[in-house]
Structures are given as C-alpha cells and as structure tokens.
Motif scaffolding. Structure first.
Motif, short mmCIF file in Angstrom:
data_model
loop_
_atom_site.label_atom_id
_atom_site.label_comp_id
_atom_site.label_asym_id
_atom_site.label_seq_id
_atom_site.Cartn_x
_atom_site.Cartn_y
_atom_site.Cartn_z
N LEU A 1 0.84 -1.20 0.00
CA LEU A 1 0.00 0.00 0.00
C LEU A 1 0.87 1.25 0.00
O LEU A 1 0.58 2.23 -0.67
CB LEU A 1 -0.91 0.00 1.23
CG LEU A 1 -2.07 -0.99 1.17
CD1 LEU A 1 -2.82 -1.00 2.50
CD2 LEU A 1 -3.02 -0.66 0.04
N ASP B 1 2.20 1.82 -3.44
CA ASP B 1 1.18 2.20 -4.42
C ASP B 1 0.27 3.30 -3.91
O ASP B 1 -0.86 3.43 -4.35
CB ASP B 1 0.33 0.97 -4.79
CG ASP B 1 1.06 0.10 -5.79
OD1 ASP B 1 2.14 0.52 -6.23
OD2 ASP B 1 0.56 -0.98 -6.12
N LEU C 1 -2.51 3.47 -6.83
CA LEU C 1 -3.80 2.83 -6.59
C LEU C 1 -4.95 3.85 -6.53
O LEU C 1 -5.94 3.68 -7.24
CB LEU C 1 -3.70 2.02 -5.28
CG LEU C 1 -4.58 0.79 -5.13
CD1 LEU C 1 -4.53 -0.10 -6.36
CD2 LEU C 1 -4.13 -0.01 -3.91
N LEU D 1 -8.29 4.05 -9.00
CA LEU D 1 -9.65 3.97 -8.47
C LEU D 1 -10.43 5.24 -8.75
O LEU D 1 -11.58 5.19 -9.20
CB LEU D 1 -9.61 3.70 -6.96
CG LEU D 1 -8.95 2.38 -6.54
CD1 LEU D 1 -9.07 2.16 -5.05
CD2 LEU D 1 -9.56 1.20 -7.30
N SER E 1 -5.88 -4.65 -12.73
CA SER E 1 -5.48 -5.79 -11.91
C SER E 1 -4.24 -6.47 -12.49
O SER E 1 -3.31 -6.82 -11.76
CB SER E 1 -6.62 -6.80 -11.82
OG SER E 1 -7.66 -6.28 -11.03
N VAL F 1 -4.41 -6.99 -1.30
CA VAL F 1 -4.49 -5.57 -1.65
C VAL F 1 -5.37 -5.37 -2.88
O VAL F 1 -6.25 -4.51 -2.92
CB VAL F 1 -3.08 -4.98 -1.92
CG1 VAL F 1 -3.18 -3.60 -2.55
CG2 VAL F 1 -2.30 -4.90 -0.62
N LEU F 2 -5.15 -6.20 -3.90
CA LEU F 2 -5.92 -6.04 -5.14
C LEU F 2 -7.39 -6.35 -4.93
O LEU F 2 -8.26 -5.65 -5.45
CB LEU F 2 -5.32 -6.95 -6.22
CG LEU F 2 -4.45 -6.27 -7.27
CD1 LEU F 2 -5.30 -5.37 -8.16
CD2 LEU F 2 -3.37 -5.41 -6.63
N SER G 1 -9.05 -6.07 -2.15
CA SER G 1 -9.63 -4.96 -1.39
C SER G 1 -9.84 -3.76 -2.30
O SER G 1 -10.88 -3.09 -2.23
CB SER G 1 -8.72 -4.55 -0.24
OG SER G 1 -8.25 -5.69 0.42
N ALA G 2 -8.85 -3.49 -3.16
CA ALA G 2 -8.97 -2.34 -4.05
C ALA G 2 -10.20 -2.50 -4.93
O ALA G 2 -10.94 -1.54 -5.16
CB ALA G 2 -7.72 -2.22 -4.91
N ASN G 3 -10.45 -3.72 -5.40
CA ASN G 3 -11.61 -3.93 -6.27
C ASN G 3 -12.91 -3.83 -5.50
O ASN G 3 -13.92 -3.39 -6.06
CB ASN G 3 -11.49 -5.29 -6.98
CG ASN G 3 -10.59 -5.19 -8.20
OD1 ASN G 3 -10.85 -4.41 -9.11
ND2 ASN G 3 -9.50 -5.94 -8.21
#
Lengths: 534, 306
Positions: free
Chosen positions: A17, A20, A24, A28, A99, A136-137, A139-141
């Motif tokens: 995190l 990025d 990130l 988003l 992704s 992380v990915l 959660s990001a999505n």
C-alpha cells in the motif's frame, strides 16, 4: 507449516500500500470519475424517451453487439440500461487491465528485479508477498465496486437504484478479482514479467473475442468467457447477482492454484518453458530503421488493430444516423447548421477529424520514442558506430510518417467496411479515403512539431502532446461550446477542408505541408548540432 | 603516428566546466590508460571524442579527422564499449551483437562466435535477463568482433568477474599485437598497470599527469625498508623523506622522493647496511597521492608529452 508460509503478510500488505499510495488511488479515482461522468453525460444527452429509443435503434446491429455486448435492455433503453450496455464491458476490461498491471508489478516484476529475493531473505513467509498482493488487489476492487456503486446511486438518475448500482459496481469488481487471480497464476507459470502480462492480456483478449462471437451467434459460447459472466448480470435490466458469485468462485479457485504453485516452485523460475530467443539477427533487423520498426512492432500492430476497430465502430452506426440526429438536439448543435448536405455527411467530417487526431497519437509516439531511447542511453550505440545523426532521427521520422498514413488508412478502411454493411446507400471507399487523407498535412505538422522539439529542445517534447490535446478540444468541442473561430485556426486540424461538406482547398493543404517541412528541417538541423545525452 | 589528438578540450554544461583544457594523445599501436575518479571528466572526454557531444572549445581529432564533423567516417574504424551498457530488453544478446556489427560495417561471423564462446555468453537470451556483466559482454563481443583500428573502452570491466577480466585483457593485448590502438578508461589500476603503455590522469576536468608508467614513477616516491648496523637518527631532517617509521631499533621504513634517492642511499650506507628493500610505487600510490592531496594539482608534464 502452512500458516508459517504467510508470516508477515500483514506487513507486506502495508508495504505494498505504501508503494502504491499514489498509483492505486489514481486508478480507483479515475475509473470512478469516468464512470460517473459518462452516466451524467448520458443523462444529459438523452433526456427524453424518444432520444433514447433513437440511440437504441443505432445499437441494433451485429457489429455493435460484437463490440459492446448483447443489448438486453434495448426495448426499454433507460439510462441505466444504456450504461450497462455501452459502458460495463469496456470498464470491466479497464478494471481487468488495472489488476493485471498491478499484480504483475508486485509479483513477477519484483521477482525479476531481484527484490523478492531480498524480501525472502528476511523472516517472511514464502507466500506472504503473493498473498499480500492479492489481498491488496481484492480490497482495491471491493473499494472500487463500492465507489462506483454508491457514486452511480448518488447521481440520482431514474432507473439507477441503490441495489442495481451496487450490482454494477460489483460486476466491475468481480472482473478485477478474476484478472488479479489470473495474473497471479501466470506470474507463477511464466518466467518473466513480460510473459505474465502477455499471457494475462491474452486471456483478457480471448475472453473478449469468445464473448463477441458468442453474443452474435450462440449465447452458450459467451458463458465460456469471464467477460460474458460480467455482462450476464444484465445490470439495470434483470439484475442477476449469481454471475458475480460465479466469478468470485472461479477467482478463489485460481487463487488457490496460484498459491500452491508458488509454494512448490523455486524463486525466479517458472513452469512454462521460456523459449530461447534468436541467436542471430534476421537481416531485417540489421539497420537503424529495422531496429526502430522491430522495437515498435507490438505498438504498431496494436494501434493498427485499434484504429481499424475505431473506424469500424463509427462506421457501424452510420446507417441509422439520420433518424438519430433528427431527435437529438445536442448532437445537431455539435455539427452546426446543416446546409444542403445530409447530417450523415456532416457527422462523417467530424468523425474524420477525430480519427485523424487519434491517428496522430501513434505517429507522435513513434517519433518521440527517439527521445525515450536517448534518455535510456541507447542512442549512443548508433552514434558511436557509423550511423549519422540524420539517419538516426530519419529512421524515427520515417516510421512516424509512414505509420501515421497507415493508421489513417486502417481507420478509413474500418469505417468503410462497417458502413458498407449497415448503410442502405453505402458511401464509396474513394470518397471516404479522400475525406480522411486530406488530414495528412495536419498530421505532418504535428509530427513536424515533435521533430522540432526533439531536435532543438528535447525537454519540451511534452508540448507536442499538449498541442494535440488543444487541437482535439477546439476542433471536437468547438462547435458545441461555440468557441470563436480563431481558436480552431490555431490548430492545423482547423485548416483542413472538411470534405465533402467543404470545398477542397489546395492552398491550405500546401501551406500546411510547407510548415510541416520547415518544422522538420529545423528539427533535423537542430538534432545534428546538439549534444546527445546518451 | 597519432591516432587520437585532443588539444585544449573544454566542455561546459551551463556554468559547470566538465573539461577544462584537456590535452590527450594516443599513438598508433599503443594502449593508453585513462584514469581518474568518478566525475573527473573521463566519460565526458570520451563522449566528445565520439562526437556524441560537442566540445565548447578545443580540437579533437581521430585518425586526423574532426571528431564532431566526421563522426560517421571515423566510427567505421572505431569500436566503443560504454561502462554502463543499456540494451533493448526485448532483443536477444545475439541479435544486438549482429545489429552492432552491421552498423559498424563489419561482418566476421567466426570471430563473433569465437568471442561469444570465450566470454561465455548465451546469445539466445533476451537482454532483459542479462546482468550488468552480461550486458557488458554483449558490447565487448560486438567491439572485438569488429575489425576496428581504434578501441575506446570506458570502464569496460566494471561488471566482469576475474576470469572474464582475463579474457578481456587478452583481447586488448591481441588487438595491440595486431597494431591497433586502445584508449582504456578504468578504475582498476592493476589492469591499467598491466596493459597500458602510457597513462593519463584526469582530475576535475584537467589532465594532471601523463606519460609512461616509468616516467610517472619518476615523479613519485620509492618505498624503502632498511636495516643498519648503527642507528640512524637524522633521517627526518633530509629533504623528500616521508612517512618515516622506526620499527625495531635498527629497522626503518620510509618513502623517498625519487630525485632524492641517490643522496639518501649514499647517506645511509655510511651506517653499515644490513638489509635494503625497495619497492617501486604502484599506480595506486601515484593515484592516491594525487587525489588525497588537497589544493592545487602539481604542475604536470614532466616527460609526459612525447
């Protein structure tokens, strides 16, 4: 034993995190912003049922279905149905790309750079990095799904209720999940990051194509494509949640396989055999020009395909345009007053301008590649051998000029082939060809500007992009925003006669060509004189 | 015959002067060592010689031609290896070597394959997978496989292992045996000592010392270790004696300026010499002496210009 593999996953999550912390949020926020702005634009552009039905009519053809997916909501084309039909698939692809890029960066990319080796030498579990990346990915999505879902709901557009909007977001998030897992898998299989990215993109492309064929011919086939699942949610029309769960289920399965493969393989090895490259160069590579072509090969091919598709997508709607324009005020305003030419012809000139400007992007990229190469100290390999500076810059210039033309040609061909199959009275290829090629002098001026900057002030090459952006703004939106005319005349694209609406104007074209020549000559001269950084 | 001739080369980047009147001569058939710390101007000088950057003032000639104007002609007979080799990640080493050889104008396949084998390089791998040393090997193979008359090598061995360094040194010596000239910039002073006929030392954009190793040694101190029957007490007062160290009573180690050597030997022999060890200054001593000293560099030129 199994648990030990994940030691310090939490720390790795924080570390990822941290690395990025810009990247990130940028992904988003821009994805959310784009989705919301499109929804707002749709609501503005098509505010009446009549207008919406008119655009729905233009969507009823196989070309459109292949491109954006089945139009399950065309009979009652609400703004929601329109979003789901025109935007869901493409946004899902972009989310997939996000992704793919982020997962590769933190898995095989880091491994290739030898950073994972450093991490592994510390008391960190073997799976900590992969697990942390995926957490992380994922959660990001989830965050993206919520941002888009709540954002769309907050626009308060009729037909876009809370649970439906959340499903729209969730469908996008699911696409992100799936491609994160797929990339994690290929990061284990392939030995280098390029392979991991390449295979993952291949899955994405294949998913798109299978779905396209399936949507046009056989619906069952579409269910073999993860992108088919995403569209299978039929958001804002039928609102099925189960395809989202199906996608998540497959994601977990692939994730488990990826984690398992990671435990049984050696660091920096893969499962797919990395095939050895050529031991010797083919004769085609053996010149500065050959190398330039070779380095840009992938870029040239993808731009070529892209330009053809852009042309085709415009072409596929030409058939139903008249009825559509008649009912849409904003579009008629954008095109200006109609004289004795048809609205379709007017629209065509705008398409040509837009396509010509998009074609300028690869042309500039090919030219400005030289600056990138110089920055990476690779031009010294030429200059320290018997290659003159003019041959060097000339190779990039030639690539730019030639493929600027090829791109425009492909776009026009795409336009023609799609319009040929959808229009009752197709426009001849020749008149489309002329209408497009008339923009070449403007493209040359843009390339000339890039040459000039490269040759004289390489720090300012970014200005050529700014100039193109400006051109796009004034030429594309000038009519709608009713800018004064001179603003458009500051761009070379503003001087191109809009065939067939306007008369062919040889003088303008000749002057533009002359300017392009002067810019290029000055750039070449400057390049010969100046120091290279490398 | 002179292969490289530079006179008063000056290069400014804005206010900063990277080169301040560099004079440099490499003669036909010799290996010229170009040494100096990072940032002293070695690479800048080499880039001026290659016509990659243009000197602010001064002349640079290679094969009697102007290094900037006639770059293309000159480069047909020249091979260059940069210290930091950047290659295209998606091409294989073999492809890059072929491309470089073609751009050079040469085509000697057997020599190419022989060198690839000697340097133990896998030409089928993509450049992205190469380590620094392997990227350097690509550049070295391309350079030595070409039929150049002049080799300009800018710290070419910084990533090579000792075995490969040997192979490299052999390549340089082979080139010399064929009557070719070499300009070798290097940090590895032992390598320069072994290979080079003449050496130039650059500091802050100026050549502060140049000449054959022997000539340079004259400028410096010899290390002496002596043991005498009777103790010597008055050595400190002599001119040109440095770092005097008395070990046991009768053993003394010190450094002496080369020009004072004669006098000091005459003096100490009066005390009954039991043991005398003398070691010549290494290039490292020389180098260190120049760089550890603060203030103005010493006046250069003693025997340097030939």
């Amino acid at each position: 034993m199994w648990k030990q593999q994940f030691t310090k996953t939490g720390k790795m999550i924080l570390f990822i995190l941290r690395r990025d912390r810009i990247r990130l949020p940028v992904w988003l926020i821009s994805l959310t912003f784009l989705t919301l702005i499109t929804a707002i634009a749709f609501a503005d552009l098509y505010s009446s049922d009549q207008e919406r039905m008119a655009i729905a009519e233009t969507m009823r053809n196989p070309a459109m279905t292949a491109m954006v997916g089945p139009g399950y909501g065309l009979d009652d084309y609400t703004i929601g149905a329109m979003m789901a039909h025109q935007m869901l698939l493409f946004t899902a692809i972009v989310v997939g790309i996000m992704s793919i890029l982020l997962v590769t960066r933190h898995t095989r990319g880091d491994e290739e750079e030898g950073r994972i080796e450093l991490i592994r030498s510390l008391p960190v579990g073997r799976l900590a990095n992969l697990a942390a990346t995926l957490i992380v990915l994922f959660s990001a999505n989830v965050v993206l799904a919520l941002l888009i879902g709540l954002g769309l709901f907050s626009l308060d557009i009729e037909s876009m209720g809370l649970s439906y909007s959340l499903l729209f977001g969730a469908a996008l998030g699911a696409a992100g999940f799936f491609f994160a897992a797929v990339t994690a898998l290929f990061a284990q299989l392939s030995e280098n990051s390029r392979g991991a990215i390449g295979y993952s993109f291949a899955v994405l492309g294949l998913a798109y194509i299978i779905r396209a064929i399936g949507d046009v011919s056989n619906e069952t086939l579409s269910w073999f494509s993860p992108l088919g699942w995403i569209l299978g949610t039929e958001v804002y029309v039928n609102n099925y949640w189960w395809p989202v769960w199906l996608t998540v289920g497959f994601t977990l399965l692939i994730t488990a396989i990826a984690l398992y493969l990671n435990t049984i393989r050696d660091l920096e090895s893969g499962f797919l055999p990395s095939r050895p490259g050529k031991k010797q160069a083919t004769p085609l590579l053996l010149s500065p020009f050959g190398l330039v072509l070779r380095l840009q090969r992938t870029s040239i091919i993808s731009w070529g395909v892209g330009m053809f598709l852009i042309g085709a997508s415009y072409g596929s709607v030409l058939g139903d345009l008249e009825s559509f324009f008649a009912s849409n005020e904003v579009m008629s305003q954008m095109l200006g007053e109609a004289g004795d030419v048809s609205l379709t012809e007017q629209f065509l000139t705008m398409i040509m301008a837009v396509m010509a400007m998009i074609c300028t992007v690869p042309a500039l990229l090919f030219m400005l590649k030289l600056k990138g190469e110089e920055k990476k100290n690779r031009t010294e390999h030429f200059i320290s051998r018997s290659v003159s500076k003019w041959t060097l810059i000339g190779s990039y210039f030639t690539t730019s000029i030639v493929f600027g033309f090829v791109m425009l040609f492909l776009a026009v061909t795409g336009l023609w082939s799609a319009s040929f199959s959808t229009m009752d009275e197709p426009i001849s290829f020749l008149s489309l060809f002329n209408g497009g090629m008339v923009y070449l002098p403007a493209i040359w001026v843009m390339i000339g500007a890039a040459v000039l900057f490269t040759g004289l002030i390489p720090q300012l090459t970014g200005l050529s992009w700014l100039y193109l952006g400006y051109s796009f703004f004034v030429v594309y939106l000038g009519g709608l925003m009713q800018f004064p005319e001179w603003l458009g005349k500051l761009s070379p694209f503003g001087h191109i006669p809009q065939i067939p609406v306007e008369e062919f104007n040889l003088l303008n074209l000749a002057l533009l060509t002359l300017i392009a020549l002067l810019l290029t000559a000055a750039g070449f001269a400057g390049f010969k004189k100046r120091d290279l950084t490398g | 015959m002179t292969v490289i001739r530079a006179r008063g080369l000056t290069k400014r980047f804005g206010k900063f002067a990277a080169l301040r009147g560099v004079d440099l001569e490499v003669k036909h058939g010799e290996i010229y060592g170009f040494i100096g710390p990072n940032g002293a101007g070695k690479s800048t000088a080499i880039r001026v010689l290659l016509g990659i950057i243009k000197a602010t003032s001064g002349e640079a000639e290679i094969f009697g031609r102007d290094a900037w104007k006639d770059a293309v002609e000159i480069h047909k007979r020249l091979a260059y290896v940069p210290g930091d080799v950047n290659l295209w990640p998606n091409l294989t080493g073999g492809e890059v070597i072929d491309l470089f050889m073609k751009l050079q104008g040469g085509k000697n396949k057997s020599r190419r394959d022989e060198l690839i084998q000697k340097f133990n390089l896998d030409p089928s791998k993509k450049c992205r997978t190469y380590s620094k040393g392997n990227r350097q090997k690509v550049a070295l193979v391309a350079a030595f496989a070409s039929d150049a008359d002049l080799y300009i090598l800018d710290e070419p061995t910084s990533g090579l292992d000792p075995l490969m360094e040997k192979v490299f040194q052999q390549c340089v010596l082979d080139a010399k045996a064929e009557g070719k000239s070499v300009l070798l910039s290097s940090h590895i002073l032992s390598e320069v000592e072994r290979l080079c006929d003449r050496v130039g030392i650059i500091r802050q954009g100026e050549i502060i010392e140049s000449g054959t190793l022997n000539e340079l040694r004259h400028l410096t101190r010899t290390h002496l270790l002596i043991e005498t029957k009777e103790p010597i007490t008055d050595l400190e007062s002599f001119k040109g004696v440095y770092e005097l160290e008395r070990k046991e009573d009768q053993t003394i180690s010190f450094q002496i300026d080369s020009e004072e050597l004669d006098g000091i030997i005459k003096h100490v022999s009066q005390y009954g010499l039991l043991k005398l060890e003398s070691s010549p200054p290494t290039l490292e001593d020389l180098f260190m002496r120049h760089y550890e000293e603060t203030g103005k560099p010493q006046a250069s030129g003693a025997g340097g210009e030939a």
